[in-house]
Design a protein around this motif. Structure first.
Motif, mmCIF file in Angstrom:
data_model
loop_
_atom_site.group_PDB
_atom_site.id
_atom_site.type_symbol
_atom_site.label_atom_id
_atom_site.label_comp_id
_atom_site.label_asym_id
_atom_site.label_seq_id
_atom_site.Cartn_x
_atom_site.Cartn_y
_atom_site.Cartn_z
ATOM 1 N N GLU A 685 27.204 81.315 55.449
ATOM 2 C CA GLU A 685 26.197 80.415 56.002
ATOM 3 C C GLU A 685 26.091 80.531 57.517
ATOM 4 O O GLU A 685 25.053 80.201 58.096
ATOM 5 C CB GLU A 685 26.537 78.962 55.625
ATOM 6 C CG GLU A 685 26.508 78.668 54.133
ATOM 7 C CD GLU A 685 25.096 78.576 53.586
ATOM 8 O OE1 GLU A 685 24.168 78.374 54.398
ATOM 9 O OE2 GLU A 685 24.924 78.710 52.365
ATOM 10 N N PHE A 686 27.155 80.973 58.179
ATOM 11 C CA PHE A 686 27.113 81.116 59.633
ATOM 12 C C PHE A 686 26.023 82.107 60.048
ATOM 13 O O PHE A 686 25.405 81.964 61.107
ATOM 14 C CB PHE A 686 28.477 81.585 60.143
ATOM 15 C CG PHE A 686 28.523 81.804 61.634
ATOM 16 C CD1 PHE A 686 28.409 80.733 62.508
ATOM 17 C CD2 PHE A 686 28.674 83.080 62.159
ATOM 18 C CE1 PHE A 686 28.450 80.937 63.883
ATOM 19 C CE2 PHE A 686 28.717 83.288 63.529
ATOM 20 C CZ PHE A 686 28.605 82.209 64.392
ATOM 21 N N LEU A 687 25.795 83.105 59.203
ATOM 22 C CA LEU A 687 24.751 84.097 59.478
ATOM 23 C C LEU A 687 23.430 83.661 58.863
ATOM 24 O O LEU A 687 22.425 83.516 59.545
ATOM 25 C CB LEU A 687 25.166 85.457 58.914
ATOM 26 C CG LEU A 687 26.455 86.040 59.491
ATOM 27 C CD1 LEU A 687 26.863 87.276 58.717
ATOM 28 C CD2 LEU A 687 26.262 86.383 60.963
ATOM 29 N N GLN A 688 23.451 83.437 57.552
ATOM 30 C CA GLN A 688 22.255 82.977 56.840
ATOM 31 C C GLN A 688 22.644 82.610 55.417
ATOM 32 O O GLN A 688 23.446 83.292 54.786
ATOM 33 C CB GLN A 688 21.174 84.066 56.810
ATOM 34 C CG GLN A 688 19.896 83.636 56.067
ATOM 35 C CD GLN A 688 18.832 84.717 56.073
ATOM 36 O OE1 GLN A 688 18.291 85.049 57.120
ATOM 37 N NE2 GLN A 688 18.542 85.282 54.909
ATOM 38 N N GLY A 689 22.082 81.543 54.921
ATOM 39 C CA GLY A 689 22.330 81.149 53.547
ATOM 40 C C GLY A 689 21.537 82.016 52.587
ATOM 41 O O GLY A 689 20.701 82.831 52.994
ATOM 42 N N PRO A 690 21.771 81.874 51.285
ATOM 43 C CA PRO A 690 21.006 82.631 50.292
ATOM 44 C C PRO A 690 19.515 82.324 50.404
ATOM 45 O O PRO A 690 19.123 81.166 50.560
ATOM 46 C CB PRO A 690 21.576 82.132 48.957
ATOM 47 C CG PRO A 690 22.935 81.602 49.295
ATOM 48 C CD PRO A 690 22.814 81.031 50.666
ATOM 49 N N ALA A 691 18.688 83.364 50.335
ATOM 50 C CA ALA A 691 17.233 83.208 50.420
ATOM 51 C C ALA A 691 16.590 83.925 49.243
ATOM 52 O O ALA A 691 17.208 84.779 48.600
ATOM 53 C CB ALA A 691 16.717 83.770 51.740
ATOM 54 N N ASP A 692 15.343 83.586 48.966
ATOM 55 C CA ASP A 692 14.663 84.217 47.827
ATOM 56 C C ASP A 692 13.970 85.520 48.224
ATOM 57 O O ASP A 692 13.143 86.044 47.480
ATOM 58 C CB ASP A 692 13.659 83.250 47.197
ATOM 59 C CG ASP A 692 12.611 82.768 48.198
ATOM 60 O OD1 ASP A 692 12.633 83.235 49.357
ATOM 61 O OD2 ASP A 692 11.792 81.913 47.816
ATOM 62 N N ASN A 693 14.299 86.047 49.403
ATOM 63 C CA ASN A 693 13.716 87.315 49.840
ATOM 64 C C ASN A 693 14.750 88.116 50.619
ATOM 65 O O ASN A 693 15.826 87.617 50.948
ATOM 66 C CB ASN A 693 12.469 87.065 50.703
ATOM 67 C CG ASN A 693 12.778 86.146 51.874
ATOM 68 O OD1 ASN A 693 13.622 86.435 52.709
ATOM 69 N ND2 ASN A 693 12.096 85.003 51.916
#
Length: 700
Positions: A685-693
């Motif tokens: 999550e520090f970088l980026q959470g799960p995304a749909d793309n």
């Protein structure tokens, strides 16, 4: 470990196991029982007294000793192992796995110090027993920590009291348990003379002794949170008028009254009486205490319950009609309604301690030993408060209350938790239509005979209803990479519309054929998503976690090759990922499986790494591109060890040519130690959470 909770979250509390079993394969099988239940593990395989000493010699604390009676190594005995642990002063509960049905044999094991004897292959009983034993162990550990903290706190408190300018004396059951130097000076007592153990009334003039003794006894019995008493003490033959503020507290672990004693002049007498009235009485109009006073009374009640002096319950009352009346008439109508209800409630509970909690809720502390008593009080409140409407202007407003209650007990003595649970019980009464009392009931989980069967039904239904979806989380290189990497994360929607991460239940299903269908769906859907994304198709790699079923499915890899070709995706875009427990479980088949994957042109990876008995040996012979450590190692980065175990593992993996990924990096604090640790990739999550793309900018 709750097998009844179908969608239980992964438990990130690490379970540390000592396993005594002559066969490494059986020891790994025992370990996998815990990992399949969602637990991160650390384990030491005990095969000799030397290996046991090695495990006990470090700073590591072990949570459970599991002994397989049928396969105890030749150099060991059950009694010898337990004795060695006891000799070293370690608290490690022992559980024996045995098919022994003889009661005398079981009894002899219990006499050795074994906590429980369970059947060899009863995994569910093993998990439940381990849960109980580790919970008891944590209670003992917390008790030891709290005992040390309490002793230190008592030392600091004594030092502070000794330095106090005000005279303070602690009295319990009429006997002085502590008096600070300022009190001794007040009554002109020599420093070498001790008051501890003397009756407090002996310091009071004869005419006041009976009244003071009865007053202190009544405060101790009633648990009044704050009171004051005026009396005359003897000071070297002279009379010394004093006023003492009396506050319940604890001293040396016992319920005690703290007396703050001040010399008093005649001019101060009227002021003292006024202050006493203010601190000891509720609001004159509503007869309700304020929140602070109520919480003081609650703290005292908790002390008295723990000491076994009295029994109490909390009642939470909610004015259900307030919200709708406020919406129609505003404060002009709702405030008079609330004030009238407060007056009625205060009058109805005048023998108890009640307060307004805000938002149309009230809290009451009642003396009650059983549910019947609380129910009687609640019935009285419902009748006297909501029995007749409230007239505001020309309007008759209905009054409807919901009541919730919880008892104060030894095991239920945290003030904040008690108040929350009382409100939860009140909310349950509201859900049942209001106008009634509900007692707090601990939430019960329905235990199902087959968690896997229930899960399989839910997954099958989700596939048929198209209620599965893939998300993508970037896996970022710390050393620079020409590829952009993503973790493919499967989520499922249940019939109630709740979303569940497959990581929380995959391990219970990924060995059966149903999960093979899920894996095929994942591969196809991930390929489609890559083709429709804006990501560079030639520079993107996806980690796809496959279940154990595909390892023995001879047709899966040929099918996957055809599927990727049909989707227009090169094999290099896919990294096939297996969990460490499946690598251990299918140890004979995995080398050939990974070789076939590499021959196709796909990458290979092992995830949830580091929780087996000998993790480095587990992957030593495998042709792997990546190793993703278990998330519990990330948690260790902020622990006292500062992730030393992870750093050592990273070094050895890097030396063997494997790229290391650390998942679930959630903060800069966890990120900082990884820069110079040799880690190749991070994810979280520090970088980026799960995304749909797949649109993460890897060049930033």
């Amino acid at each position: 470990m709750n097998r009844g909770s179908v969608m239980a979250e992964n438990n990130q509390d690490i379970i540390r196991l000592l396993i005594v079993d002559g066969l490494a394969e059986e020891a790994e099988a025992i370990l996998n029982v815990f990992r399949d239940a969602g637990h991160s593990t650390r384990a030491h395989h005990v095969v000799s007294m030397e290996s046991l000493d090695e495990a006990l010699s470090g700073r590591q604390k072990w949570d459970l000793l599991l002994i397989s009676e049928l396969d105890v190594p030749e150099a060991l005995t059950i009694s010898g192992v337990i004795e060695r642990i006891e000799q070293q002063g370690r608290d490690v509960p022992a559980v024996v796995l045995s098919d022994q049905q003889d009661d005398e044999e079981r009894l002899s094991l219990m006499k050795l110090g074994v906590r429980c004897v369970i059947p060899q292959n009863d995994d569910e009983l093993l998990l439940l027993t381990a849960e109980r034993e580790i919970a008891d162990l944590n209670t003992r550990r917390n008790y030891r920590r709290m005992s040390v903290a309490l002793n230190e706190s008592e030392k600091q408190r004594r030092n502070l009291l000794d330095d106090q300018v005000d005279a303070i004396v602690y009295v319990g059951e009429g006997v002085i348990r502590y008096a600070n130097p300022a009190f001794s000076e007040l009554i002109r007592l020599d420093d070498e003379d001790s008051l501890v153990g003397k009756a407090f009334k002996e310091l009071v003039i004869a005419s006041d002794q009976s009244d003071v003794d009865e007053f202190l006894a009544s405060i101790e019995d009633s648990g009044q949170a704050l009171a004051a008493v005026q009396c005359t003490l003897m000071s070297e033959g002279d009379e010394l008028p004093v006023r003492a503020m009396v506050t319940p507290t604890s001293f040396d672990g016992r319920f005690t009254l703290s007396l703050l004693v001040r010399q008093q002049t005649e001019q101060q007498s009227s002021i003292a009486h006024t202050e006493e009235a203010r601190v000891s009485k509720p609001d004159s109009e509503t007869r309700l205490f304020d929140k602070k006073q109520f919480q003081e009374h609650l703290d005292v009640a908790i002390q008295r319950v723990i000491s076994g002096k009295e029994k109490f319950a909390i009642i939470c009352a909610s004015l259900d009609t307030l919200k709708s009346i406020h919406a129609k008439g505003g404060k002009r109508v709702s405030q008079p309604l609330l004030m009238e209800v407060a007056k009625r409630l205060g009058l109805s509970l005048i023998e108890h301690k009640a307060c307004s909690w805000g938002g149309g809720q009230f809290m009451a502390l009642v003396k009650a030993a059983d549910e019947a008593t609380v129910q009687s009080i609640a019935d009285q409140v419902l009748e006297e408060v909501s029995g007749t409407p409230v007239t505001v202007g020309k309007n008759e407003l209905p009054v409807k209350l919901s009541l919730g209650s919880i008892f104060l007990t030894d095991a239920n003595s945290d003030a904040k938790t008690l108040l929350v649970r009382a409100r939860n019980a009140c909310a349950e009464a509201h859900r049942q239509g209001g106008g009634r009392l509900c007692f707090y009931q601990k939430r019960k989980v329905n235990v199902v005979s087959s968690v896997e069967k229930q899960l399989a039904g839910m997954v099958s239904q989700a596939m048929q209803s198209d209620n599965m979806k893939l998300f993508y989380q970037p896996v970022v290189s710390l050393k620079g990479s020409e590829f952009g990497h993503y973790e493919v994360m499967l989520r499922m929607m249940d019939p109630r519309g709740r979303e569940h991460d497959a990581a929380n239940f995959r391990s219970k299903l990924d060995k059966n054929s149903l999960w093979g269908k899920v894996d095929r769906w994942q591969v196809i859907q991930a390929a489609k998503d890559l083709m429709t994304s804006k990501a560079d198709k030639l520079k993107t790699r996806m980690f796809v976690h496959l279940g154990g079923n595909v390892i023995s499915d001879k047709g899966f890899l040929p099918w996957m090759g055809v599927a990727l070709k049909a989707a227009g995706i090169k094999p290099e875009a896919l990294v096939v990922e297996l969990s460490e427990q499946n690598v251990v479980r299918f140890s004979k088949e995995v080398p050939d499986f990974f070789k076939a994957v590499k021959d196709m042109g796909c990458g290979t990876s092992v995830c949830e790494f580091g929780c087996s008995l000998k993790p480095l040996e587990t992957v030593k012979a495998l042709n792997l591109d990546f190793v993703k450590v278990d998330a519990s190692f990330t948690k260790d980065l902020t622990a006292e060890s500062k992730g030393e175990e992870l750093k050592e593992m990273v070094r050895k993996l890097s030396d063997s040519g494997k790229q290391v990924i650390v998942p679930r990096v959630g903060s800069a604090v966890e990120m900082a130690p990884l820069w110079h640790s040799g880690v190749d990739f991070i994810q979280g999550e520090f970088l980026q959470g799960p995304a749909d793309n797949m649109n993460y900018n890897f060049e930033e």
